[in-house]
Design an enzyme around this catalytic site. Structure first.
Site, PDB file in Angstrom:
ATOM      1  N   SER A 162      -3.860  -6.645 -14.832  1.00 24.18           N
ATOM      2  CA  SER A 162      -4.695  -5.495 -14.452  1.00 24.18           C
ATOM      3  C   SER A 162      -6.090  -5.573 -15.070  1.00 24.18           C
ATOM      4  CB  SER A 162      -4.031  -4.185 -14.897  1.00 24.18           C
ATOM      5  OG  SER A 162      -4.908  -3.112 -14.609  1.00 24.18           O
ATOM      6  N   LEU A 163      -7.094  -5.254 -14.255  1.00 22.68           N
ATOM      7  CA  LEU A 163      -8.475  -5.255 -14.727  1.00 22.68           C
ATOM      8  C   LEU A 163      -8.933  -3.842 -15.084  1.00 22.68           C
ATOM      9  CD1 LEU A 163      -9.865  -7.758 -12.067  1.00 22.68           C
ATOM     10  CD2 LEU A 163      -9.106  -8.243 -14.399  1.00 22.68           C
TER      11      LEU A 163
ATOM     12  N   THR B  79       0.336   1.312 -10.671  1.00 22.11           N
ATOM     13  CA  THR B  79       0.143   0.190  -9.760  1.00 22.11           C
ATOM     14  C   THR B  79       1.520  -0.294  -9.308  1.00 22.11           C
ATOM     15  OG1 THR B  79      -1.011  -1.904  -9.429  1.00 22.11           O
ATOM     16  CG2 THR B  79      -0.113  -1.531 -11.630  1.00 22.11           C
TER      17      THR B  79
ATOM     18  N   LYS C 261       3.824   3.253  -7.078  1.00 19.62           N
ATOM     19  CA  LYS C 261       3.021   4.284  -6.407  1.00 19.62           C
ATOM     20  C   LYS C 261       3.846   5.200  -5.509  1.00 19.62           C
ATOM     21  CE  LYS C 261      -1.330   1.670  -6.237  1.00 19.62           C
ATOM     22  NZ  LYS C 261      -2.414   1.262  -5.339  1.00 19.62           N
TER      23      LYS C 261
ATOM     24  N   ASN D  10      -1.529   7.098  -7.187  1.00 20.21           N
ATOM     25  CA  ASN D  10      -2.074   6.028  -8.044  1.00 20.21           C
ATOM     26  C   ASN D  10      -2.721   6.595  -9.292  1.00 20.21           C
ATOM     27  OD1 ASN D  10      -4.591   6.958  -7.223  1.00 20.21           O
ATOM     28  ND2 ASN D  10      -5.426   4.915  -6.911  1.00 20.21           N
TER      29      ASN D  10
ATOM     30  N   ASP E  83      -7.250   5.828  -3.805  1.00 19.90           N
ATOM     31  CA  ASP E  83      -7.476   4.566  -3.080  1.00 19.90           C
ATOM     32  C   ASP E  83      -8.338   4.754  -1.825  1.00 19.90           C
ATOM     33  OD1 ASP E  83      -6.285   2.752  -4.762  1.00 19.90           O
ATOM     34  OD2 ASP E  83      -4.341   2.777  -3.744  1.00 19.90           O
TER      35      ASP E  83
ATOM     36  N   GLY F 180       2.049  -1.328   4.700  1.00 13.09           N
ATOM     37  CA  GLY F 180       2.787  -1.124   3.450  1.00 13.09           C
ATOM     38  C   GLY F 180       2.128  -0.067   2.584  1.00 13.09           C
TER      39      GLY F 180
ATOM     40  N   ALA G 133      -0.672   0.073   0.632  1.00  8.02           N
ATOM     41  CA  ALA G 133      -2.109   0.344   0.615  1.00  8.02           C
ATOM     42  C   ALA G 133      -2.678   0.643   1.998  1.00  8.02           C
ATOM     43  CB  ALA G 133      -2.849  -0.854   0.011  1.00  8.02           C
TER      44      ALA G 133
ATOM     45  N   TYR H  26      -8.829  -8.851  -4.246  1.00  3.79           N
ATOM     46  CA  TYR H  26     -10.078  -9.291  -4.869  1.00  3.79           C
ATOM     47  C   TYR H  26      -9.776 -10.538  -5.677  1.00  3.79           C
ATOM     48  CZ  TYR H  26      -7.693  -6.213  -8.074  1.00  3.79           C
ATOM     49  OH  TYR H  26      -6.713  -5.590  -8.806  1.00  3.79           O
TER      50      TYR H  26
HETATM   51  P1  NAP Z   1       2.702  -4.135  -0.043  1.00  3.24           P
HETATM   52  O1  NAP Z   1       3.157  -2.718   0.140  1.00  3.24           O
HETATM   53  O2  NAP Z   1       3.612  -5.103  -0.684  1.00  3.24           O
HETATM   54  O3  NAP Z   1       2.312  -4.730   1.409  1.00  3.24           O
HETATM   55  C1  NAP Z   1       3.260  -4.785   2.368  1.00  3.24           C
HETATM   56  C2  NAP Z   1       2.579  -5.096   3.698  1.00  3.24           C
HETATM   57  O4  NAP Z   1       2.220  -6.471   3.746  1.00  3.24           O
HETATM   58  C3  NAP Z   1       3.515  -4.839   4.829  1.00  3.24           C
HETATM   59  O5  NAP Z   1       2.722  -4.436   5.934  1.00  3.24           O
HETATM   60  C4  NAP Z   1       4.116  -6.216   5.049  1.00  3.24           C
HETATM   61  O6  NAP Z   1       4.600  -6.402   6.364  1.00  3.24           O
HETATM   62  C5  NAP Z   1       2.918  -7.087   4.816  1.00  3.24           C
HETATM   63  N1  NAP Z   1       3.269  -8.450   4.421  1.00  3.24           N
HETATM   64  C6  NAP Z   1       3.723  -8.833   3.202  1.00  3.24           C
HETATM   65  N2  NAP Z   1       3.930 -10.176   3.189  1.00  3.24           N
HETATM   66  C7  NAP Z   1       3.610 -10.621   4.436  1.00  3.24           C
HETATM   67  C8  NAP Z   1       3.609 -11.908   5.037  1.00  3.24           C
HETATM   68  N3  NAP Z   1       3.979 -13.004   4.354  1.00  3.24           N
HETATM   69  N4  NAP Z   1       3.215 -12.027   6.319  1.00  3.24           N
HETATM   70  C9  NAP Z   1       2.833 -10.918   7.017  1.00  3.24           C
HETATM   71  N5  NAP Z   1       2.813  -9.678   6.500  1.00  3.24           N
HETATM   72  C10 NAP Z   1       3.183  -9.535   5.215  1.00  3.24           C
HETATM   73  O7  NAP Z   1       1.336  -4.203  -0.837  1.00  3.24           O
HETATM   74  P2  NAP Z   1       0.213  -3.068  -0.905  1.00  3.24           P
HETATM   75  O8  NAP Z   1       0.488  -2.180  -2.059  1.00  3.24           O
HETATM   76  O9  NAP Z   1       0.041  -2.474   0.449  1.00  3.24           O
HETATM   77  O10 NAP Z   1      -1.057  -3.932  -1.281  1.00  3.24           O
HETATM   78  C11 NAP Z   1      -1.611  -4.855  -0.343  1.00  3.24           C
HETATM   79  C12 NAP Z   1      -2.734  -5.614  -1.036  1.00  3.24           C
HETATM   80  O11 NAP Z   1      -3.800  -4.711  -1.320  1.00  3.24           O
HETATM   81  C13 NAP Z   1      -2.289  -6.206  -2.379  1.00  3.24           C
HETATM   82  O12 NAP Z   1      -2.760  -7.533  -2.442  1.00  3.24           O
HETATM   83  C14 NAP Z   1      -2.970  -5.331  -3.403  1.00  3.24           C
HETATM   84  O13 NAP Z   1      -3.318  -6.051  -4.551  1.00  3.24           O
HETATM   85  C15 NAP Z   1      -4.213  -4.874  -2.662  1.00  3.24           C
HETATM   86  N6  NAP Z   1      -4.722  -3.573  -3.146  1.00  3.24           N
HETATM   87  C16 NAP Z   1      -6.009  -3.537  -3.581  1.00  3.24           C
HETATM   88  C17 NAP Z   1      -6.539  -2.333  -4.006  1.00  3.24           C
HETATM   89  C18 NAP Z   1      -7.970  -2.299  -4.464  1.00  3.24           C
HETATM   90  O14 NAP Z   1      -8.355  -1.348  -5.161  1.00  3.24           O
HETATM   91  N7  NAP Z   1      -8.774  -3.274  -4.112  1.00  3.24           N
HETATM   92  C19 NAP Z   1      -5.776  -1.161  -3.996  1.00  3.24           C
HETATM   93  C20 NAP Z   1      -4.458  -1.239  -3.521  1.00  3.24           C
HETATM   94  C21 NAP Z   1      -3.946  -2.458  -3.095  1.00  3.24           C
HETATM   95  P3  NAP Z   1       6.087  -5.875   6.763  1.00  3.24           P
HETATM   96  O15 NAP Z   1       5.948  -4.396   7.016  1.00  3.24           O
HETATM   97  O16 NAP Z   1       6.408  -6.663   7.951  1.00  3.24           O
HETATM   98  O17 NAP Z   1       6.972  -6.185   5.577  1.00  3.24           O
END
Ligand code: NAP
Length: 297
Positions: free
Chosen positions: A24-25, A71, A75, A96, A111, A137, A139, A240
């Site tokens: 975490s940053l 995180t 969440k 969050n 977010d 998913g 985010a 990022y």
């Molecule tokens: P998550 O809930 O694990 O994401 C799940 C989603 O990704 C689902 O739609 C899933 O599809 C899809 N997915 C996962 N693996 C896949 C693959 N191999 N091929 C195709 N689809 C795939 O994660 P999240 O919490 O939404 O976060 C997503 C990203 O956003 C992360 O990398 C996180 O670090 C980043 N994030 C950044 C910030 C920021 O402040 N910049 C904030 C929040 C999150 P299915 O429904 O088919 O399983």
């Protein structure tokens, strides 16, 4: 009062809880802000497994902590563990940011506001335009809400499991219906990942957002018709990294605008800092600390 950077008997704590959490940053951003403001406060990172989340949250009032960020993977689970939820946390189905208000836990979610602030800082105009959101998913709802607030006319949610995209689209169709008029007509629809290769859809996209972990570790991004997108299209990856992500690299190679999620991370952190501390945060300091931690200073 403790000297800057030292913990003393009066130091008030904030933290991030996650599993894993070492990467975490957020501590770098928040502690830089505390130092800049000369506040006797500190931000820690606690490794909390899902089985211990309830205990960890209960400790917040007991320890007099101001609040915590949550995180992955906490969440969604935290929703049921809050005494109070903001409308936004409820809509996004995730917390969050947990605030300790007179011993009661208030769950919020920064977010969507963080992403919207970054999109506005990058002067992207979405009014009446097409937004393609990849993922359904944790985010993805924040990305959908951000583009709705920016006035996107047609929102296309593309996901590996179409049933998940459908569920997300239904939730926000309901939200759009509840809000009624007042804004340009806005629609949301669910598709599979094959839509990313459709020149007809991608040729109209003003923004394409990656809200999945695709490209975070090994493995690239899904096939996407980059060349079919308008020259002015913006590619935004919630991930990022030090280098351009697998989602952004082909867009950059074609001369498209491409932004990663560092700005969203800073902005959600700035909003969280203000909620925890009731003090205007030094956003520039938090941004610089993040860039330095990412090796991009
Ligand atoms: P998550 O809930 O694990 O994401 C799940 C989603 O990704 C689902 O739609 C899933 O599809 C899809 N997915 C996962 N693996 C896949 C693959 N191999 N091929 C195709 N689809 C795939 O994660 P999240 O919490 O939404 O976060 C997503 C990203 O956003 C992360 O990398 C996180 O670090 C980043 N994030 C950044 C910030 C920021 O402040 N910049 C904030 C929040 C999150 P299915 O429904 O088919 O399983």
């Amino acid at each position: 009062m403790a000297a800057p950077g030292e913990l003393g008997g009066r130091t008030l704590l904030t933290a991030v809880l996650g599993d894993p959490v070492e990467h975490s940053l957020s501590p770098a951003m928040h502690n830089a802000a505390y130092a800049a403001l000369g506040l006797d406060r500190a931000y820690a990172a606690f490794h909390v497994t899902p089985a211990r989340l309830r205990d960890a949250l209960r400790a917040i009032p007991a320890l007099g902590m101001l609040g915590v960020n949550l995180t992955v993977p906490h969440k969604q689970r935290a929703l049921r563990l809050m005494a109070h939820l903001s409308g936004e946390a409820r809509l996004l189905g995730a917390v969050n940011c947990v605030l300790n208000r007179r011993g009661e836990l208030h769950g919020d979610n920064t977010d969507a506001r963080g992403l919207e602030a970054d999109l506005r800082a990058n002067a992207i105009a979405l009014d009446g335009r097409v937004a393609v959101i990849v993922g359904a998913g944790g985010a993805a709802p924040a990305a959908v809400l951000a583009v709705i607030r920016m006035g996107a006319g047609r929102i296309v949610v593309c996901n590996r499991t179409v049933a998940h995209a459908n569920r997300l689209a239904r939730r926000f169709a309901h939200y759009l219906g509840e809000r009624g008029g007042g804004r340009a007509h806005q629609t949301i629809e669910a598709r599979g990942l094959d839509t990313l290769t459709s020149a007809a859809t991608m040729g109209t996209a003003a923004i394409v957002v990656n809200a999945t972990p695709m490209g975070l570790k090994t493995g690239g991004f899904a096939p996407l018709a980059y060349a079919a997108t308008p020259a002015a299209a913006l590619f935004y990856d919630l991930i990022y990294a030090r280098e351009p992500t697998p989602f952004l690299a082909p867009a950059l190679a074609l001369g498209r605008r491409a932004i990663d999620g560092a700005g969203m991370l800073v902005n959600q952190g700035v909003l969280a800092f203000e909620l925890f501390n009731a003090v205007a945060p030094p956003a520039g300091v938090m941004h610089a600390a993040l860039m330095s931690a990412l090796g991009r200073a």
